[in-house]
Scaffold this motif. Structure first.
Motif, PDB file in Angstrom:
ATOM      1  N   GLU A 293       8.242  -3.214  85.972  1.00  0.00           N
ATOM      2  CA  GLU A 293       8.639  -1.819  85.878  1.00  0.00           C
ATOM      3  C   GLU A 293       7.735  -0.940  86.738  1.00  0.00           C
ATOM      4  OE1 GLU A 293      10.319  -1.837  81.248  1.00  0.00           O
ATOM      5  OE2 GLU A 293       8.567  -0.629  81.807  1.00  0.00           O
ATOM      6  N   GLU A 294       8.289   0.178  87.206  1.00  0.00           N
ATOM      7  CA  GLU A 294       7.493   1.177  87.911  1.00  0.00           C
ATOM      8  C   GLU A 294       6.785   2.062  86.881  1.00  0.00           C
ATOM      9  OE1 GLU A 294       7.154   1.189  91.162  1.00  0.00           O
ATOM     10  OE2 GLU A 294       8.590  -0.443  91.471  1.00  0.00           O
ATOM     11  N   SER A 295       5.884   2.910  87.358  1.00  0.00           N
ATOM     12  CA  SER A 295       5.152   3.792  86.440  1.00  0.00           C
ATOM     13  C   SER A 295       6.097   4.799  85.775  1.00  0.00           C
ATOM     14  CB  SER A 295       4.053   4.531  87.195  1.00  0.00           C
ATOM     15  OG  SER A 295       4.601   5.278  88.263  1.00  0.00           O
ATOM     16  N   PRO A 296       5.812   5.215  84.536  1.00  0.00           N
ATOM     17  CA  PRO A 296       6.691   6.135  83.798  1.00  0.00           C
ATOM     18  C   PRO A 296       6.789   7.515  84.453  1.00  0.00           C
ATOM     19  CG  PRO A 296       5.156   5.025  82.321  1.00  0.00           C
ATOM     20  CD  PRO A 296       4.685   4.758  83.718  1.00  0.00           C
ATOM     21  N   ILE A 297       7.845   8.232  84.105  1.00  0.00           N
ATOM     22  CA  ILE A 297       8.071   9.601  84.566  1.00  0.00           C
ATOM     23  C   ILE A 297       8.212  10.504  83.350  1.00  0.00           C
ATOM     24  CG2 ILE A 297       9.727  11.152  85.718  1.00  0.00           C
ATOM     25  CD1 ILE A 297      10.345   8.997  87.664  1.00  0.00           C
ATOM     26  N   GLY A 298       7.720  11.726  83.459  1.00  0.00           N
ATOM     27  CA  GLY A 298       7.837  12.686  82.372  1.00  0.00           C
ATOM     28  C   GLY A 298       8.820  13.792  82.702  1.00  0.00           C
ATOM     29  N   LEU A 299       9.614  14.199  81.728  1.00  0.00           N
ATOM     30  CA  LEU A 299      10.564  15.304  81.885  1.00  0.00           C
ATOM     31  C   LEU A 299      10.294  16.319  80.785  1.00  0.00           C
ATOM     32  CD1 LEU A 299      13.069  16.702  83.075  1.00  0.00           C
ATOM     33  CD2 LEU A 299      14.478  15.241  81.596  1.00  0.00           C
ATOM     34  N   ILE A 300       9.863  17.519  81.176  1.00  0.00           N
ATOM     35  CA  ILE A 300       9.601  18.595  80.222  1.00  0.00           C
ATOM     36  C   ILE A 300      10.777  19.558  80.255  1.00  0.00           C
ATOM     37  CG2 ILE A 300       8.025  20.445  79.548  1.00  0.00           C
ATOM     38  CD1 ILE A 300       5.826  18.984  81.140  1.00  0.00           C
ATOM     39  N   LEU A 301      11.505  19.654  79.151  1.00  0.00           N
ATOM     40  CA  LEU A 301      12.663  20.538  79.059  1.00  0.00           C
ATOM     41  C   LEU A 301      12.259  21.823  78.354  1.00  0.00           C
ATOM     42  CD1 LEU A 301      15.631  18.169  78.106  1.00  0.00           C
ATOM     43  CD2 LEU A 301      15.243  19.332  80.278  1.00  0.00           C
ATOM     44  N   CYS A 302      12.393  22.954  79.042  1.00  0.00           N
ATOM     45  CA  CYS A 302      12.033  24.254  78.482  1.00  0.00           C
ATOM     46  C   CYS A 302      13.281  25.117  78.344  1.00  0.00           C
ATOM     47  CB  CYS A 302      11.019  24.967  79.375  1.00  0.00           C
ATOM     48  SG  CYS A 302       9.489  24.050  79.627  1.00  0.00           S
ATOM     49  N   SER A 303      13.295  25.986  77.337  1.00  0.00           N
ATOM     50  CA  SER A 303      14.473  26.825  77.114  1.00  0.00           C
ATOM     51  C   SER A 303      14.523  28.017  78.060  1.00  0.00           C
ATOM     52  CB  SER A 303      14.507  27.325  75.665  1.00  0.00           C
ATOM     53  OG  SER A 303      13.365  28.109  75.373  1.00  0.00           O
ATOM     54  N   GLU A 304      13.418  28.318  78.750  1.00  0.00           N
ATOM     55  CA  GLU A 304      13.388  29.414  79.717  1.00  0.00           C
ATOM     56  C   GLU A 304      12.781  28.921  81.020  1.00  0.00           C
ATOM     57  OE1 GLU A 304      11.874  33.220  78.320  1.00  0.00           O
ATOM     58  OE2 GLU A 304      11.998  32.477  76.256  1.00  0.00           O
ATOM     59  N   GLY A 305      13.270  29.474  82.117  1.00  0.00           N
ATOM     60  CA  GLY A 305      12.754  29.074  83.416  1.00  0.00           C
ATOM     61  C   GLY A 305      11.413  29.711  83.711  1.00  0.00           C
ATOM     62  N   ASN A 306      10.624  29.053  84.568  1.00  0.00           N
ATOM     63  CA  ASN A 306       9.300  29.564  84.942  1.00  0.00           C
ATOM     64  C   ASN A 306       8.939  28.967  86.299  1.00  0.00           C
ATOM     65  OD1 ASN A 306       7.185  31.214  84.416  1.00  0.00           O
ATOM     66  ND2 ASN A 306       6.082  29.808  83.098  1.00  0.00           N
ATOM     67  N   THR A 307       9.751  29.297  87.292  1.00  0.00           N
ATOM     68  CA  THR A 307       9.711  28.591  88.578  1.00  0.00           C
ATOM     69  C   THR A 307       8.366  28.665  89.278  1.00  0.00           C
ATOM     70  OG1 THR A 307      12.050  29.132  88.820  1.00  0.00           O
ATOM     71  CG2 THR A 307      10.911  28.336  90.775  1.00  0.00           C
ATOM     72  N   GLU A 308       7.728  29.833  89.287  1.00  0.00           N
ATOM     73  CA  GLU A 308       6.504  29.995  90.072  1.00  0.00           C
ATOM     74  C   GLU A 308       5.369  29.101  89.575  1.00  0.00           C
ATOM     75  OE1 GLU A 308       5.570  34.021  91.712  1.00  0.00           O
ATOM     76  OE2 GLU A 308       7.054  34.648  90.221  1.00  0.00           O
ATOM     77  N   HIS A 309       5.200  29.005  88.242  1.00  0.00           N
ATOM     78  CA  HIS A 309       4.175  28.108  87.697  1.00  0.00           C
ATOM     79  C   HIS A 309       4.405  26.685  88.199  1.00  0.00           C
ATOM     80  CE1 HIS A 309       2.765  31.139  84.785  1.00  0.00           C
ATOM     81  NE2 HIS A 309       1.729  30.346  84.621  1.00  0.00           N
ATOM     82  N   ILE A 310       5.647  26.256  88.139  1.00  0.00           N
ATOM     83  CA  ILE A 310       5.982  24.880  88.516  1.00  0.00           C
ATOM     84  C   ILE A 310       5.706  24.660  89.998  1.00  0.00           C
ATOM     85  CG2 ILE A 310       7.849  23.186  88.634  1.00  0.00           C
ATOM     86  CD1 ILE A 310       9.153  24.804  86.298  1.00  0.00           C
ATOM     87  N   GLU A 311       6.070  25.658  90.832  1.00  0.00           N
ATOM     88  CA  GLU A 311       5.846  25.533  92.267  1.00  0.00           C
ATOM     89  C   GLU A 311       4.358  25.463  92.585  1.00  0.00           C
ATOM     90  OE1 GLU A 311       7.885  25.044  94.640  1.00  0.00           O
ATOM     91  OE2 GLU A 311       9.808  25.333  93.630  1.00  0.00           O
TER      92      GLU A 311
END
Length: 359
Positions: A293-311
């Motif tokens: 297997e390859e290394s795991p991936i994480g998916l964080i689901l948020c109810s509101e967007g916050n694009t700049e922090h992520i960028e």
């Protein structure tokens, strides 16, 4: 004198030899039907595209739009008289549109991957060349039905995937690689937002409510995630230095060969969520990752967007993805607006790194 009903086989009357005969003949018929369907589908796509190309060539000789309408109407009348209603004006218009929309290479690819004419008709409604290529590739690789393809287009799937926010040349290169190898990448699978309207949640709810609703509708949730996702665990608990942690949802993606840890959050994305997810991934990598297997991936689901922090955290380049989820279907224009804003932020950041001026 025997009754007619005596001639009807009863359950359990078949010998092993008869069962073997039935199985062989049934498989022969099924395979023949499949080959016939493939052959008919291939001919339908090719003749429609060739007809459209021929009409397009003739229409281009005269630039007047009215001339094109007259040509198609007259041709449809004559073809319908000889071949039936299947060659009416609307059919010919679809044929011409296919000639304007698809290259010969794309038509050959559609035939090779057994997409249908109905698939191609749905793709004709997609204005962006890149988005259309994306849907063409994904429909072939993930074996979408015509209904699934239509639903994906309607929900603006391309606009919600990570790949759509990349520079155009990188998108083209990645899609070309997928076409040549058939290998998917995380950017093609993970989205910037997920539509969870099927959960039926009210305006006010807790993270536990969201998790319970997802588990009640796990099949629909997995379909929204994409194909090849398999549900593994809920509230997966582990301990580090005597402190208990739990992963909300754990999935496995067969094509990527990776565990997918999903964390559900109310409100906007916060930077500390990254550290929490990174702990989950390192624990999974050390304790739950299987050979091959390859290394795991994480998916964080948020109810509101916050694009700049992520960028600014540059999570798109890491093994952690952040996405917004909607508990009701958002307007497609809203999704496109969010995409444009994300692209603008990404362009400004690239300009800053290169020392170029930007708005």
């Amino acid at each position: 004198m025997s009754k007619k009903t005596d001639l009807i086989p009863r359950s359990g009357d078949n010998s092993p030899e008869e069962n073997s005969l039935y199985s062989d003949v049934r498989n022969m018929i099924a395979e023949a039907r499949k080959r016939a369907y493939v052959a008919i589908n291939t001919e339908a796509i090719m003749v429609n595209w060739r007809v459209g190309t021929r009409i397009r060539t003739d229409i281009l000789k005269n630039q007047r739009a009215e001339y094109g309408k007259q040509i198609i109407a007259k041709l449809a009348f004559r073809l319908t008289a000889e071949f039936g209603r299947g060659w009416g004006v609307q059919t010919l218009q679809h044929c011409v549109r296919s000639a304007y929309t698809f290259s010969e290479e794309q038509i050959s690819y559609a035939v090779r991957t057994q997409l249908s004419w109905t698939h191609l008709r749905s793709l004709m409604s997609v204005e962006s060349d890149l988005a259309r290529t994306f849907y063409l590739e994904m429909a072939a690789i993930e074996h979408w039905s015509t209904r699934e393809l239509s639903d994906k287009i309607q929900s603006a799937l391309y606009e919600r995937t990570a790949i759509s926010r990349k520079p155009e040349e990188l998108i083209k290169a990645e899609l070309k690689k997928v076409q040549n190898t058939g290998d998917l990448t995380p950017d093609l699978i993970f989205k910037s937002s997920y539509i969870l309207d099927f959960l039926g949640l009210k305006d006010t709810y807790a993270e536990e409510d969201l998790e319970d609703a997802i588990l009640d509708e796990i099949q629909n949730f997995i379909k929204e995630l994409g194909t090849d996702f398999a549900f593994m665990n809920r509230q997966m608990r582990f301990t580090v230095d005597g402190i208990d942690y739990k992963i909300d949802l754990l999935f496995y993606h067969r094509t990527l060969r990776r565990l997918i840890a999903v964390d559900l959050k109310l409100g906007k994305f916060l930077p500390e969520y990254e550290g929490q997810m990174r702990l989950y991934l390192r624990w999974l990598n050390r304790n739950d990752r299987k050979a091959g297997e390859e290394s795991p991936i994480g998916l964080i689901l948020c109810s509101e967007g916050n694009t700049e922090h992520i960028e600014y955290l540059m999570l798109e380049d890491s093994d952690i993805r952040v996405a917004q989820y909607y508990t009701s279907l958002p307007d497609v224009e809203l999704l496109k607006m969010k995409l444009q804003r994300a692209v603008k932020i990404a362009q400004d950041m690239m300009a800053e790194r290169k020392g170029l001026p930007h708005d």
